[in-house]
Design a protein around this motif. Structure first.
Motif, short mmCIF file in Angstrom:
data_model
loop_
_atom_site.label_atom_id
_atom_site.label_comp_id
_atom_site.label_asym_id
_atom_site.label_seq_id
_atom_site.Cartn_x
_atom_site.Cartn_y
_atom_site.Cartn_z
N GLU A 90 -1.33 0.47 -6.17
CA GLU A 90 -1.80 1.37 -7.23
C GLU A 90 -2.42 0.64 -8.41
O GLU A 90 -2.56 1.20 -9.50
CB GLU A 90 -0.67 2.27 -7.72
N THR A 144 -4.90 2.37 -11.07
CA THR A 144 -5.02 3.82 -10.91
C THR A 144 -4.87 4.56 -12.24
O THR A 144 -5.56 5.55 -12.46
CB THR A 144 -3.99 4.38 -9.90
N ILE A 187 -4.93 9.94 -7.31
CA ILE A 187 -5.77 8.81 -6.92
C ILE A 187 -5.05 7.95 -5.88
O ILE A 187 -5.65 7.53 -4.89
CB ILE A 187 -6.19 8.00 -8.16
N ASP A 224 -7.71 8.29 2.49
CA ASP A 224 -9.02 7.76 2.89
C ASP A 224 -8.86 6.57 3.83
O ASP A 224 -9.60 6.45 4.81
CB ASP A 224 -9.83 7.35 1.66
N LYS A 225 -7.90 5.70 3.55
CA LYS A 225 -7.66 4.55 4.43
C LYS A 225 -7.18 4.97 5.82
O LYS A 225 -7.54 4.37 6.81
CB LYS A 225 -6.64 3.60 3.81
N GLN A 238 -5.03 9.97 -2.59
CA GLN A 238 -6.35 10.07 -1.97
C GLN A 238 -6.78 8.72 -1.39
O GLN A 238 -7.38 8.68 -0.31
CB GLN A 238 -7.39 10.57 -2.97
N SER A 239 -6.45 7.64 -2.06
CA SER A 239 -6.76 6.31 -1.54
C SER A 239 -6.05 6.08 -0.21
O SER A 239 -6.65 5.59 0.76
CB SER A 239 -6.33 5.25 -2.57
N GLU A 297 1.51 2.38 -1.36
CA GLU A 297 0.06 2.26 -1.57
C GLU A 297 -0.17 1.47 -2.86
O GLU A 297 0.40 1.80 -3.90
CB GLU A 297 -0.57 3.65 -1.68
#
Length: 138
Positions: free
Chosen positions: A95, A98, A127, A134-135, A130-131, A93
């Motif tokens: 980052e 972040t 973070i 959410d995706k 969670q990102s 992911e």
């Protein structure tokens, strides 16, 4: 599905875990490794087992121009080692920013500088995770 988010730093690995539904990330802890993240593997694997983790989300620190620098290459090396030792999917992911976002959150919560230093990596991992979550929902 339960995910474990990892923010690999030069001296620490910040950890965050999702709930069982894979919707909400929560800060977990910080592992200290003093420039040798492999020294944390036993503790990391114990956390994976204890938390019933089914997949890992590893933050990839790309440069602002989307290139891969030294930290990103070290992260990719760490990912290869993890893949050879654990039979779980490992997702990357982006980052970027972040840690800055985590610091902003802690400052807005009036967290002291000393306390921020102790928890910023696990907030950054939260973070990152969670990102990712959410995706996946979209």
């Amino acid at each position: 599905m339960r995910y474990l988010g990892l923010d690999l730093g030069t001296k620490t690995i910040g950890l965050a875990v999702s709930d069982k539904t894979g919707l909400i990330a929560s800060s977990l802890k910080v592992l200290h490794h003093d420039n040798n993240p492999l020294s944390c593997l036993d503790e990391l694997f114990a956390i994976i087992k204890d938390q019933n983790v089914e997949a890992l989300v590893l933050g990839l620190p790309k440069n602002m121009d989307n290139t891969l620098g030294a930290r990103a290459l070290a992260t990719l090396d760490f990912k290869k080692i993890l893949e050879s030792k654990v039979d779980l999917p490992i997702y990357l992911e982006d980052e970027r920013l972040t840690t800055k976002s985590a610091e902003d959150v802690l400052i807005s919560a009036n967290t002291s500088r000393k306390k921020r230093k102790q928890v910023i990596d696990k907030i950054a991992a939260t973070i990152i995770l969670q990102s990712f979550l959410d995706k996946r929902r979209k």
